[in-house]
Enzyme design. Structure first.
Site, PDB file in Angstrom:
ATOM      1  N   ASP A 339      46.065 -73.134 -92.289  1.00  0.00           N
ATOM      2  CA  ASP A 339      45.256 -71.951 -92.048  1.00  0.00           C
ATOM      3  C   ASP A 339      44.170 -72.339 -91.042  1.00  0.00           C
ATOM      4  O   ASP A 339      43.953 -73.524 -90.776  1.00  0.00           O
ATOM      5  CB  ASP A 339      44.655 -71.467 -93.372  1.00  0.00           C
ATOM      6  CG  ASP A 339      44.122 -70.057 -93.274  1.00  0.00           C
ATOM      7  OD1 ASP A 339      44.289 -69.440 -92.213  1.00  0.00           O
ATOM      8  OD2 ASP A 339      43.527 -69.570 -94.258  1.00  0.00           O
ATOM      9  N   ASP A 683      46.488 -68.481-100.148  1.00  0.00           N
ATOM     10  CA  ASP A 683      47.213 -69.694 -99.755  1.00  0.00           C
ATOM     11  C   ASP A 683      47.847 -70.407-100.947  1.00  0.00           C
ATOM     12  O   ASP A 683      48.629 -71.344-100.750  1.00  0.00           O
ATOM     13  CB  ASP A 683      46.265 -70.680 -99.056  1.00  0.00           C
ATOM     14  CG  ASP A 683      45.710 -70.121 -97.764  1.00  0.00           C
ATOM     15  OD1 ASP A 683      46.470 -69.463 -97.037  1.00  0.00           O
ATOM     16  OD2 ASP A 683      44.515 -70.330 -97.481  1.00  0.00           O
TER      17      ASP A 683
END
Length: 932
Positions: A339, A683
């Site tokens: 990310d 996530d």
């Protein structure tokens, strides 16, 4: 005398999930204001602390005994049993020396392993300790306070934000107004892959689950610790991934099984030949079997591997390792998905003042910047108009509100957030500005900039507020009156008080009642109209009082219409060290991919600034279509989904957690070892699926608990961890090849001596050889090695094949040596068993020590400490073989002449091995290039 308050008991926790919420407060003797500290202390004594029994609280002696029960130790215990029980007859007593030697060796290795494992585990726990805190209401404390989650008790009022781990079983009381949908991830409790939506107040959330969306403003704790519903699953809310690589563990266990099975097969062959064909004596056969068991089992392997791995794990800087074998698995990682926020970027909003787009009259760019800063309550960052605007990071799907008073005492409210959300819910001028907003957002995205929308609200005059307040109060009284009168006659005095009917109010009230009751009785209609007329004058009176006496400006009031005033473009700047770190990872053979929620232009701009490729795709490309051959083709290209993901530099618009999860899954299907860096609640599914789970510093609690590695800072520390991991892997491979080679040489060599020449090698000497080999392998720990420039993969077949080749060659050298010593006069030995045993002992011992230098990986010379240790140990055993004629080590000395010839013999036989290693390292396709 007053009645005493009944004491709480464990029985009060029964069925608190299903009863009405009012009964919950009644049973737990609490309210929405929280508990006092006295109540908390009393309940801690009744219910205990909010923690589950740890799996590591067992006694050290139990850990020690469990280690003694691993497959290698069990095999050695079988050898000890043979030595003391089965080794009888032939006019000799049982081999009590061998029995004691095996037990001592087992106790030493087990004790050292247990002590070292506990110490390393303690060091790791200290480094990665995450104090779990919860926001709790406590009587006597103003507002919310943070308390250790282990101190929560039933009856506590807690607050749970997005990304938080639910600390205990609780019933929801209030939601966040701006995001009333609460989604809870219960996959680690129930196995349900999709998050569960909690729609109504009173819904239950369970300890160990994760708040994935929304925010729970208030929830009452109903069960803690061992009394929670999913207490067994919650104890492991660091989710165990069934697909994790754990290459090292698989290979080490495979070598253990191979050694045990190989020894058993050779023992079976030896038993058949000795007893069925050669008709050897019982005691002679038992001694030879003991030699195979002791020489073929690498009992010190777990300890040596721990010695190699442990210090490196503790000495890593900038990262905290939660699972020890993770540091080994990093060496295999060839793809790293990351990310952007807080990992590749600094996690701040760098606003571009010059590009601000204004959508309202009488407002300039600096005003929009000031409103944005006020929404963050961060006005000091605005500074002088035209200067840099740097704000704390806030995900664009979250809303921020701020209410303030200007210099004239007039109240205003500012809201910022995702442009589409602001446009749909906080823009009364939506129809006029919507096309322009989308056009400006597209322009910003093409420049690699994200957008935040700013909405502004003025509050109307005080008299209007008071009118709405009085109407609200009036409506509550009407509904209350209807509830009272619904089941009894209407009093005559109320009927006579009707003066006039407020038609608008009456129709609205009657319409609401009709929806609730479906059919309104005539007497209730009359009551409604009577009550409306009676309270009409009170409404006007309330308005007059409010206007004259009550100051306006309460923060919670509704206010006027929202106005969309501007779009602020911003970029989250990359970290200073990230570009160089990514270049290093790419040079090390790790393909870095960006997985972000941002738009395509923004993702490409971040990749460009970091020096990465810009071959990126939107998440829509992940959902392909099937061809006639059943092959899944990407939506945006002619490639298959797997090929597209493998070749892409990143993916954008990954809004849903399933997108990141799917990317990891497809990469793993292509035999890649994937790492995932993520810190948000979205996530977590991808983190659970990844082989290497990494959370950046500042990640949510759920991400930190799901990760195996915590990054204290940027990616530069991850680069160091990769190099360290590869160095450790190289050392371990060298040692494992050495162990397999020694086992093969001992088993094959001594079996051939026993079957061809009927030579019985003493079991005690074999035990001494095993101890010496395990001592010499400690030299592998500080071995000088060079990290591999590419990912290092564990191949059990490669290690076993290399060990079998080297071990067979050494076994052949031992057999040829015995032939020369027994059938020729080259070594000047007497043809007696004791002296032959001394010569074989020295030949095997010195060749084993020299093998350590053959199995070393790389071209670096060994350290002086390793070389000196090997030479001194070889000379020590040489002195024993030359001079000692009485001790249990040898029975008859061989003299310096024979010892010198043995050294020369081993040197001659090692020249071919060094040549093979030399050419193997320099060839592009060396058979064992990754090992030798």
């Amino acid at each position: 005398m007053g009645t005493t308050k009944p004491k709480l008991t464990l029985d009060d926790l029964v069925d608190l999930e299903n009863i009405p919420i009012e009964r919950v407060f009644e049973k737990l003797r609490c309210n929405k204001e929280g508990l006092t500290y006295t109540d908390v202390n009393e309940r801690l004594r009744i219910y205990g602390h909010n923690r589950l029994e740890e799996a590591n609280t067992e006694r050290k002696m139990l850990k020690f005994l469990r280690y003694l029960w691993n497959p290698l130790a069990r095999t050695m215990l079988a050898a000890a049993f043979m030595a003391i029980v089965l080794a009888n007859g032939g006019g000799k007593p049982p081999d009590w020396q061998v029995f004691l030697g095996i037990i001592i060796l087992l106790i030493l290795t087990s004790s050292l392993y247990s002590i070292l494992a506990v110490k390393i585990a303690g060091d790791i726990a200290d480094r990665v300790y995450i104090r779990k805190v919860s926001r709790v209401l406590r009587v006597g404390r103003e507002g919310w306070c943070e308390q250790d989650s282990s101190d929560l008790v039933p009856g506590d009022i807690v607050r749970i934000k997005r990304g938080d781990i639910v600390p205990a079983d609780a019933r929801i009381l209030e939601y966040c107004i701006t995001d009333p949908v609460v989604k809870i991830d219960e996959s680690n409790l129930t196995g349900e892959s999709l998050p569960v939506t909690k729609l109504c107040p009173g819904a239950c959330v369970y300890s160990g689950s994760t708040c994935q969306q929304g925010e729970i403003i208030k929830a009452v704790v109903i069960a803690t610790g061992v009394h929670t519903r999913y207490r067994n699953a919650a104890a492991a809310h660091v989710v165990d991934s069934s697909n994790q690589v754990v290459c090292f563990q698989r290979v080490s266990k495979g070598i253990e099984k191979f050694c045990i099975r190989f020894v058993l097969v050779v023992m079976a062959v030896e038993i058949i030949v000795m007893y069925c064909i050669q008709h050897r004596a019982y005691r002679s056969g038992i001694d030879n079997l003991l030699v195979l068991l002791i020489g073929g089992i690498p009992i010190g392997m777990p300890l040596t591997l721990l010695l190699i791995m442990g210090p490196c794990v503790r000495d890593l800087n900038g990262v905290a390792i939660k699972r020890m074998t993770t540091i080994i698995d990093i060496a295999c990682m060839d793809v790293l998905c990351s990310d952007t926020t807080w990992t590749l970027t600094i996690g701040m909003l760098d606003g571009q003042r010059d590009l601000i787009e204004v959508f309202a009259n009488d407002i300039n760019k600096d005003t929009v910047a000031l409103m944005t800063a006020r929404a963050y309550n961060y006005e000091r960052c605005v500074g002088t108009p035209g200067k840099e605007l740097l704000l704390p990071y806030c995900p664009t799907d979250e809303l921020k509100f701020h209410t303030y008073l200007d210099g004239e005492g007039k109240k205003h409210r500012v809201c910022i957030g995702k442009p589409e959300h602001i446009l749909n819910h906080y823009a009364d001028n939506k129809s006029d500005i919507e096309p322009r907003v989308h056009s400006v957002m597209k322009t910003f995205a093409e420049k690699g900039l994200q957008s935040i929308a700013v909405a502004y609200q003025e509050f109307p005059t005080d008299i209007e507020h008071r009118v709405h307040s009085a109407i609200d109060m009036f409506a509550e009284k009407v509904l209350h009156s209807i509830a009272v009168q619904a089941n009894q006659e209407v009093p005559s005095d109320i009927e006579q008080s009707v003066h006039s009917v407020i038609e608008m109010f009456a129709e609205k009230v009657l319409q609401s009642i009709t929806m609730a009751f479906q059919e309104v009785p005539s007497d209730i209609k009359q009551t409604v109209r009577s009550m409306i007329d009676m309270f009409a004058e009170k409404v006007l009176h309330s308005v007059m009082e409010a206007y004259q006496e009550v100051p306006h400006g309460a923060k919670e009031k509704t206010g006027g219409p929202w106005q969309f005033i501007g779009l602020l473009p911003f970029v989250d700047p990359p970290r200073d060290s990230c570009a160089s770190s990514i270049r290093e990872l790419l040079n090390y053979g790790v393909n870095v991919k960006i997985i972000t929620r941002d738009q395509l232009g923004i993702g490409k701009e971040i990749a460009r600034r970091l020096g990465m490729g810009t071959n990126m795709y939107p998440s829509s490309a992940l959902f392909g279509h099937n061809t006639d051959q059943g092959k899944l083709i990407a939506a945006d290209d002619g490639l298959s989904i797997d090929e597209l993901i493998e070749k892409a530099d990143g993916f954008v618009s990954c809004v849903h957690p399933e997108h990141k999860y799917k990317i990891i899954k497809h990469l793993q299907s292509r035999k890649h070892v994937c790492g995932m860096i993520g810190g948000g609640s979205d996530d977590i599914p991808a983190l659970k699926k990844a082989d290497i789970r990494i959370a950046p510093w500042g990640a949510t609690e759920a991400a930190c608990l799901a990760a195996d590695i915590l990054l204290m800072d940027g990616l530069q520390y991850l680069c160091q961890a990769v190099l360290t991991s590869r160095s450790i892997t190289v050392r371990m491979k060298s040692y494992l090849v050495y162990d397999v080679s020694i086992a093969i040489r001992n088993v094959l060599g001594f079996m051939l001596l026993a079957l061809v020449w009927k030579f019985d090698f003493p079991p005690m000497m074999t035990l001494l050889l095993a101890g010496a080999n395990h001592a010499i392998t400690i030299g592998v720990v500080p071995n000088r090695v060079k990290s591999s420039p590419l990912p290092v993969y564990w191949s059990l077949s490669e290690i076993l094949m290399c060990g079998i080749v080297l071990g067979s060659y050494l076994a052949m050298s031992t057999v040829i040596f015995f032939w020369a010593a027994y059938d020729t006069n080259f070594f000047l030995l007497e043809k007696i068993a004791n002296q032959l045993a001394s010569a074989v002992f020295l030949q095997v011992c010195t060749s084993s020590f020299a093998l350590l230098f053959i199995t070393r990986t790389g071209r670096l010379l060994p350290g002086c400490d390793i070389a000196l240790f090997c030479v001194l140990l070889s000379l020590t055993f040489t002195f024993f073989a030359v001079y000692d004629n009485q001790t249990i080590i040898v029975n008859k000395g061989i003299g310096w002449g024979c010892a010198g010839k043995i050294w020369l013999y081993n040197t001659v036989f090692y020249v071919p091995l060094y040549c093979i290693k030399f050419f193997n390292q320099r060839s592009r396709k060396g058979i064992f290039k990754s090992i030798l």
